[in-house]
Each structure stands twice: as C-alpha cells, then as structure tokens.
Design a protein around this motif. Structure first.
Motif, PDB file in Angstrom:
ATOM      1  N   UNK A  18       0.832  -1.212   0.000  1.00  0.00           N
ATOM      2  CA  UNK A  18       0.000   0.000   0.000  1.00  0.00           C
ATOM      3  C   UNK A  18       0.862   1.254   0.000  1.00  0.00           C
ATOM      4  N   UNK A  19       2.005   1.219   0.663  1.00  0.00           N
ATOM      5  CA  UNK A  19       2.922   2.357   0.635  1.00  0.00           C
ATOM      6  C   UNK A  19       3.424   2.590  -0.782  1.00  0.00           C
ATOM      7  N   UNK A  20       3.731   1.519  -1.484  1.00  0.00           N
ATOM      8  CA  UNK A  20       4.156   1.635  -2.873  1.00  0.00           C
ATOM      9  C   UNK A  20       3.057   2.174  -3.761  1.00  0.00           C
ATOM     10  N   UNK A  21       1.825   1.871  -3.440  1.00  0.00           N
ATOM     11  CA  UNK A  21       0.694   2.323  -4.241  1.00  0.00           C
ATOM     12  C   UNK A  21       0.523   3.836  -4.185  1.00  0.00           C
ATOM     13  N   UNK A  22       1.102   4.491  -3.191  1.00  0.00           N
ATOM     14  CA  UNK A  22       1.036   5.951  -3.121  1.00  0.00           C
ATOM     15  C   UNK A  22       1.697   6.597  -4.333  1.00  0.00           C
ATOM     16  N   UNK A  30       1.473   5.437  -7.463  1.00  0.00           N
ATOM     17  CA  UNK A  30       0.803   5.039  -8.698  1.00  0.00           C
ATOM     18  C   UNK A  30      -0.664   5.458  -8.704  1.00  0.00           C
ATOM     19  N   UNK A  31      -1.299   5.314  -9.850  1.00  0.00           N
ATOM     20  CA  UNK A  31      -2.743   5.537  -9.967  1.00  0.00           C
ATOM     21  C   UNK A  31      -3.201   6.854  -9.395  1.00  0.00           C
ATOM     22  N   UNK A  32      -4.063   6.811  -8.379  1.00  0.00           N
ATOM     23  CA  UNK A  32      -4.578   8.006  -7.716  1.00  0.00           C
ATOM     24  C   UNK A  32      -3.847   8.277  -6.407  1.00  0.00           C
ATOM     25  N   UNK A  33      -2.710   7.622  -6.203  1.00  0.00           N
ATOM     26  CA  UNK A  33      -1.955   7.784  -4.968  1.00  0.00           C
ATOM     27  C   UNK A  33      -1.474   9.208  -4.758  1.00  0.00           C
ATOM     28  N   UNK A  44       1.082  -7.734  -5.945  1.00  0.00           N
ATOM     29  CA  UNK A  44       0.229  -8.012  -7.106  1.00  0.00           C
ATOM     30  C   UNK A  44      -1.204  -7.585  -6.843  1.00  0.00           C
ATOM     31  N   UNK A  45      -1.695  -7.845  -5.649  1.00  0.00           N
ATOM     32  CA  UNK A  45      -3.075  -7.495  -5.301  1.00  0.00           C
ATOM     33  C   UNK A  45      -3.258  -5.979  -5.296  1.00  0.00           C
ATOM     34  N   UNK A  46      -2.353  -5.265  -4.657  1.00  0.00           N
ATOM     35  CA  UNK A  46      -2.488  -3.813  -4.530  1.00  0.00           C
ATOM     36  C   UNK A  46      -2.242  -3.096  -5.852  1.00  0.00           C
ATOM     37  N   UNK A  47      -1.292  -3.592  -6.638  1.00  0.00           N
ATOM     38  CA  UNK A  47      -0.905  -2.904  -7.872  1.00  0.00           C
ATOM     39  C   UNK A  47      -1.461  -3.583  -9.119  1.00  0.00           C
TER      40      UNK A  47
END
Length: 59
Positions: free
Chosen positions: A16-20, A22-25, A52-55
């Motif tokens: 989830x930290x990595x997801x910040x 990407x996308x709408x992060x 894989x799930x988060x990204x």
C-alpha cells in the motif's frame, strides 16, 4: 521501500505504501517511471502476492 514503512509492518502495508506512487496515490504523477523490485523467498510468496493485489490495476 524498506525505509518508508515500520519494520515488521508486513507485506500488505509495504504494498500500500508503494501504491502511493501510482494511480490516484498521493504522489502519482510526480515520477515519470516507478519500478518495484520484490524479493520474496517465503513459501507461498506472500510479499509478492500483496504487491500483485495492490498494484493489479493497469496504470
């Protein structure tokens, strides 16, 4: 990423930290390219599965 999340936080928190980035992060659009390298030698690859799930959505 290891320095940005508390030690022992677990794979889902790290993903989830990595997801910040990407996308709408929160930091999306600040970088031209983001590359993740995930080392997971655990049985069942829980860390890789979390990333894989988060990204999973296309960027």
């Amino acid at each position: 990423m290891g320095g940005t999340v508390p030690p022992g936080a677990g794979p889902a928190v790290e993903a989830r930290s990595g997801a910040l980035l990407t996308g709408d992060g929160r930091f999306a659009g600040h970088f031209e390219e983001v590359v993740f390298a995930v080392l997971d030698r655990s049985a069942g690859t829980p860390t890789l599965a979390a990333f894989r799930k988060v990204l999973a959505h296309p960027l």
